[in-house]
Design a protein around this motif. Structure first.
Motif, PDB file in Angstrom:
ATOM      1  N   LEU A   1       0.993  -1.318  -0.009  1.00  0.00           N
ATOM      2  CA  LEU A   1       0.426   0.226   0.010  1.00  0.00           C
ATOM      3  C   LEU A   1       0.800   1.066  -0.081  1.00  0.00           C
ATOM      4  N   ALA A   2       0.362   2.278  -0.626  1.00  0.00           N
ATOM      5  CA  ALA A   2       1.326   3.427  -0.625  1.00  0.00           C
ATOM      6  C   ALA A   2       0.147   4.507  -0.448  1.00  0.00           C
ATOM      7  N   ALA A   3       1.442   5.081   0.063  1.00  0.00           N
ATOM      8  CA  ALA A   3       0.280   6.261   1.687  1.00  0.00           C
ATOM      9  C   ALA A   3       0.694   7.618   1.115  1.00  0.00           C
ATOM     10  N   GLU A   4      -0.226   8.487   0.555  1.00  0.00           N
ATOM     11  CA  GLU A   4       0.375   9.699   1.055  1.00  0.00           C
ATOM     12  C   GLU A   4       0.568  11.233   2.234  1.00  0.00           C
ATOM     13  N   PHE A   5       0.948  11.725   2.242  1.00  0.00           N
ATOM     14  CA  PHE A   5       0.760  12.840   3.341  1.00  0.00           C
ATOM     15  C   PHE A   5       2.081  13.802   2.617  1.00  0.00           C
ATOM     16  N   SER A   6       0.767  14.844   3.165  1.00  0.00           N
ATOM     17  CA  SER A   6       1.245  16.690   3.011  1.00  0.00           C
ATOM     18  C   SER A   6       2.619  16.926   4.569  1.00  0.00           C
ATOM     19  N   SER A   7       3.076  16.159   5.010  1.00  0.00           N
ATOM     20  CA  SER A   7       3.726  15.998   6.229  1.00  0.00           C
ATOM     21  C   SER A   7       4.824  15.114   6.514  1.00  0.00           C
ATOM     22  N   SER A   8       5.916  14.929   6.838  1.00  0.00           N
ATOM     23  CA  SER A   8       7.043  14.041   7.276  1.00  0.00           C
ATOM     24  C   SER A   8       6.205  13.791   8.621  1.00  0.00           C
ATOM     25  N   ALA A   9       5.652  14.318   9.280  1.00  0.00           N
ATOM     26  CA  ALA A   9       5.094  14.377  11.393  1.00  0.00           C
ATOM     27  C   ALA A   9       4.514  13.678  10.954  1.00  0.00           C
TER      28      ALA A   9
ATOM     29  N   THR B   1      -3.315  11.873   2.803  1.00  0.00           N
ATOM     30  CA  THR B   1      -3.883  13.043   1.676  1.00  0.00           C
ATOM     31  C   THR B   1      -4.720  11.796   0.609  1.00  0.00           C
ATOM     32  N   ARG B   2      -3.430  10.664   0.676  1.00  0.00           N
ATOM     33  CA  ARG B   2      -4.412   9.270  -0.692  1.00  0.00           C
ATOM     34  C   ARG B   2      -3.426   8.460  -0.161  1.00  0.00           C
ATOM     35  N   VAL B   3      -4.709   7.175   0.101  1.00  0.00           N
ATOM     36  CA  VAL B   3      -4.566   6.038   0.014  1.00  0.00           C
ATOM     37  C   VAL B   3      -3.932   5.331  -1.112  1.00  0.00           C
ATOM     38  N   VAL B   4      -3.270   4.032  -2.156  1.00  0.00           N
ATOM     39  CA  VAL B   4      -3.439   3.645  -2.903  1.00  0.00           C
ATOM     40  C   VAL B   4      -2.795   1.951  -2.616  1.00  0.00           C
ATOM     41  N   PRO B   5      -4.198   1.433  -2.293  1.00  0.00           N
ATOM     42  CA  PRO B   5      -3.771  -0.339  -2.276  1.00  0.00           C
ATOM     43  C   PRO B   5      -3.019  -1.196  -4.093  1.00  0.00           C
TER      44      PRO B   5
ATOM     45  N   VAL C   1      -4.793  -1.153   8.315  1.00  0.00           N
ATOM     46  CA  VAL C   1      -3.638   0.272   8.078  1.00  0.00           C
ATOM     47  C   VAL C   1      -4.021   1.210   7.050  1.00  0.00           C
ATOM     48  N   GLY C   2      -4.614   1.086   5.473  1.00  0.00           N
ATOM     49  CA  GLY C   2      -4.666   2.535   5.444  1.00  0.00           C
ATOM     50  C   GLY C   2      -6.157   3.390   5.628  1.00  0.00           C
ATOM     51  N   ALA C   3      -7.057   2.679   6.472  1.00  0.00           N
ATOM     52  CA  ALA C   3      -7.546   3.535   8.206  1.00  0.00           C
ATOM     53  C   ALA C   3      -6.599   4.601   8.216  1.00  0.00           C
ATOM     54  N   LEU C   4      -5.798   3.449   9.331  1.00  0.00           N
ATOM     55  CA  LEU C   4      -5.128   4.256  10.515  1.00  0.00           C
ATOM     56  C   LEU C   4      -4.444   5.419   9.699  1.00  0.00           C
ATOM     57  N   CYS C   5      -4.296   5.119   8.487  1.00  0.00           N
ATOM     58  CA  CYS C   5      -2.699   6.060   7.385  1.00  0.00           C
ATOM     59  C   CYS C   5      -3.789   7.776   7.580  1.00  0.00           C
ATOM     60  N   GLU C   6      -5.400   7.062   6.953  1.00  0.00           N
ATOM     61  CA  GLU C   6      -6.015   8.448   6.704  1.00  0.00           C
ATOM     62  C   GLU C   6      -6.333   9.291   7.944  1.00  0.00           C
ATOM     63  N   GLU C   7      -6.616   8.343   9.116  1.00  0.00           N
ATOM     64  CA  GLU C   7      -5.943   9.007  10.361  1.00  0.00           C
ATOM     65  C   GLU C   7      -5.568   9.897  11.020  1.00  0.00           C
ATOM     66  N   ALA C   8      -3.858   9.900  10.168  1.00  0.00           N
ATOM     67  CA  ALA C   8      -3.390  10.454  10.874  1.00  0.00           C
ATOM     68  C   ALA C   8      -3.395  11.583   9.546  1.00  0.00           C
ATOM     69  N   GLY C   9      -4.112  11.810   8.775  1.00  0.00           N
ATOM     70  CA  GLY C   9      -4.306  12.174   8.139  1.00  0.00           C
ATOM     71  C   GLY C   9      -3.573  11.933   6.540  1.00  0.00           C
TER      72      GLY C   9
ATOM     73  N   PRO D   1      -3.929 -10.268   2.673  1.00  0.00           N
ATOM     74  CA  PRO D   1      -3.297  -9.039   2.797  1.00  0.00           C
ATOM     75  C   PRO D   1      -4.123  -8.026   2.762  1.00  0.00           C
ATOM     76  N   ALA D   2      -5.175  -8.173   1.870  1.00  0.00           N
ATOM     77  CA  ALA D   2      -6.253  -6.793   1.762  1.00  0.00           C
ATOM     78  C   ALA D   2      -6.813  -6.501   2.674  1.00  0.00           C
ATOM     79  N   ALA D   3      -6.792  -6.857   3.272  1.00  0.00           N
ATOM     80  CA  ALA D   3      -7.387  -6.909   4.950  1.00  0.00           C
ATOM     81  C   ALA D   3      -6.847  -6.343   5.879  1.00  0.00           C
ATOM     82  N   ASP D   4      -5.930  -6.038   5.629  1.00  0.00           N
ATOM     83  CA  ASP D   4      -4.586  -6.154   6.963  1.00  0.00           C
ATOM     84  C   ASP D   4      -3.971  -4.506   6.169  1.00  0.00           C
ATOM     85  N   LEU D   5      -4.025  -4.224   4.925  1.00  0.00           N
ATOM     86  CA  LEU D   5      -3.780  -3.308   3.955  1.00  0.00           C
ATOM     87  C   LEU D   5      -5.234  -2.092   4.374  1.00  0.00           C
ATOM     88  N   ALA D   6      -6.034  -2.845   3.984  1.00  0.00           N
ATOM     89  CA  ALA D   6      -7.053  -1.782   4.481  1.00  0.00           C
ATOM     90  C   ALA D   6      -7.424  -1.709   5.571  1.00  0.00           C
TER      91      ALA D   6
END
Length: 471
Positions: free
Chosen positions: A238-246, A318-322, A308-316, A301-306
């Motif tokens: 999964l690739a997750a994009e963020f607006s900051s490294s933090a 901007t885009r999550v692409v499995p 983790v993707g939700a946690l990435c979105e909670e952290a901010g 793995p798809a369920a696990d990525l989903a």
């Protein structure tokens, strides 16, 4: 006149090395003993910047344990330093030659001696390339997890010497976790076996672990018994994009605190993403400030990525692409693996740091590196094994510019100081070598340094094994 001086220098080298070469040829075939200065010079250093290297007297390429023992007996009798080498992909100067030394290249000892699916072990010589071992055991339904970014060229002996890690460390651990036993040629030529072939064993001191990460300063590894695992299912990324490294580092903390066990959790900052795109036209999202790659090799793995993707979105995020399949996953991993090479292309030279901090401090560390980059007016890309807090801030600079080189070295030191300040270590997997000798002393303190030197004295009383490294 210039040619005459060159020829005279070569004649002097030949005369000085004569007795040594003659003794070496007594137990080695002629093709295994290299004395041409132009050839031996190519073995003088590894891939680290700012690490001095001397001129070897001779390079030897043994193929057998007995030949290695002959080299060490000869070196001991003549009091000649020996510098062990693998593929010279190291990043700390640990394989750099010293003046007048014997460079002991172990790349010709490249046999896989045994693969046992029942015992789940492989027995290998030190020159076996990491990727070659991985492919060989894969044919038996087995898996050797440690996979440094240079896995297509680095050797198992070199991996053992520096206690290498890799992309899968967050789930599977590092080289030290897979070395069960070793055959080691000591400085005086004696052969010692450590460890075991069994799944368990606590007989005596753990000398095997002592040699792992010792950077060739205690003995020459000539055979290794390695633990294997059953080959896992193919992983999805999964690739997750963020607006900051933090924000990306916050996502890492959420994933680990949530009890997830990804097979890979890697961070690439904007500088690294741009460098990879410039080099290979990978099509990575250059609008992002940080790209987090997560992978799972579980049965679902798809369920696990989903999750983790939700946690990435909670952290901010901007885009999550499995990734939809193995091919897409491999493209993302390829981009991550070429990060350090791509950063080197930015200015032609890099200093690759290897600071590991507690995961909870990862965000502070990455922000601190950005401040150091701005202070020194340098491009510093950060790529990280984020799941275990191991970061590789990579200082890009023009080595022909003395002022820029000075700022690069200063920034490198400030990054290491920052890591120690945050409760980290100066090296997670690259080793100390020449590059970080001063910093090892700062990290372990005077008592720790005294004990390390005492261990060195026991195994190498003459100080001929890889002198000038570590401390």
């Amino acid at each position: 006149m210039i040619m005459s001086r060159i020829e005279a220098r070569r004649d002097e080298d030949t005369v000085a090395a004569g007795p040594l070469v003659d003794r070496l040829l007594g137990g080695l075939p002629p093709e295994a003993v290299l004395t041409d200065p132009d050839v031996t010079a190519s073995y003088a250093h590894d891939m680290a910047s700012f690490c001095p290297a001397g001129r070897p007297a001779v390079v030897v390429l043994p193929r057998t344990v007995d030949q290695v023992r002959h080299v060490m007996r000869t070196a001991t009798e003549l009091r000649v330093p020996v510098v062990p080498q693998g593929a010279r992909t190291g990043l700390s100067g640990a394989a750099n030659a010293t003046d007048g030394c014997v460079v002991l290249s172990l790349t010709k000892m490249d046999r896989i001696l045994e693969i046992s699916p029942v015992d789940r072990i492989a027995v290998v010589e030190p020159g076996v390339v990491n990727a070659a071992l991985s492919r060989a055991v894969g044919e038996h339904g087995l898996y050797y997890p440690p996979d440094p970014s240079s896995w297509e060229t680095c050797t198992i002996g070199g991996n053992i010497g520096t206690a290498s890690g890799g992309l899968c460390c967050v789930k599977y651990g590092v080289t030290a976790d897979y070395v069960l036993g070793l055959d080691v040629v000591l400085a005086d030529g004696r052969l010692m076996s450590t460890g075991r072939r069994t799944a368990k064993g606590v007989a005596g001191y753990d000398l095997t672990r002592l040699f792992v990460g010792s950077e060739g300063s205690l003995g020459i590894v000539v055979r290794a018994v390695l633990a294997l695992r059953p080959k896992p299912p193919g992983q999805l990324v999964l690739a997750a994009e963020f607006s900051s490294s933090a924000a990306a580092c916050d996502a890492v903390c959420r994933v680990m605190a949530g009890g997830h066990v990804p097979s890979l959790l890697e961070l690439m900052d904007r500088t690294t993403v741009e460098a990879v795109n410039d080099m290979a036209r990978m099509g990575l999202p250059e609008s992002t400030e940080a790209l987090l790659l997560a992978a799972f090799d579980t049965t679902d793995p798809a369920a696990d990525l989903a999750a983790v993707g939700a946690l990435c979105e909670e952290a901010g995020a901007t885009r999550v692409v499995p990734a939809e399949d193995a091919a897409e996953s491999e493209l993302l991993l390829q981009a991550r693996r070429m990060s350090l090479v791509a950063l080197e292309a930015v200015k032609g030279t890099t200093m690759i740091d290897d600071v590991c901090v507690p995961r909870s401090k990862l965000g502070e560390f990455v922000d601190g590196v950005e401040r150091i980059s701005e202070k020194h007016r340098l491009t510093i890309g950060v790529v990280s094994h984020a799941g275990d807090g191991n970061t590789h801030p990579t200082v890009c600079f023009d080595a022909t510019d003395p002022e820029e080189s000075r700022r690069a070295r200063e920034s490198f030191d400030e990054i290491m100081a920052l890591g120690l300040e945050l409760g980290g270590t100066i090296t997670g997997e690259h080793g100390v070598g020449v590059l970080k000798k001063e910093w090892l002393a700062r990290e372990i303190g005077p008592v720790g340094l005294e004990m390390q030197r005492a261990v060195k004295q026991v195994f190498d009383p003459l100080g001929i094994l890889n002198p000038g490294k570590l401390f």
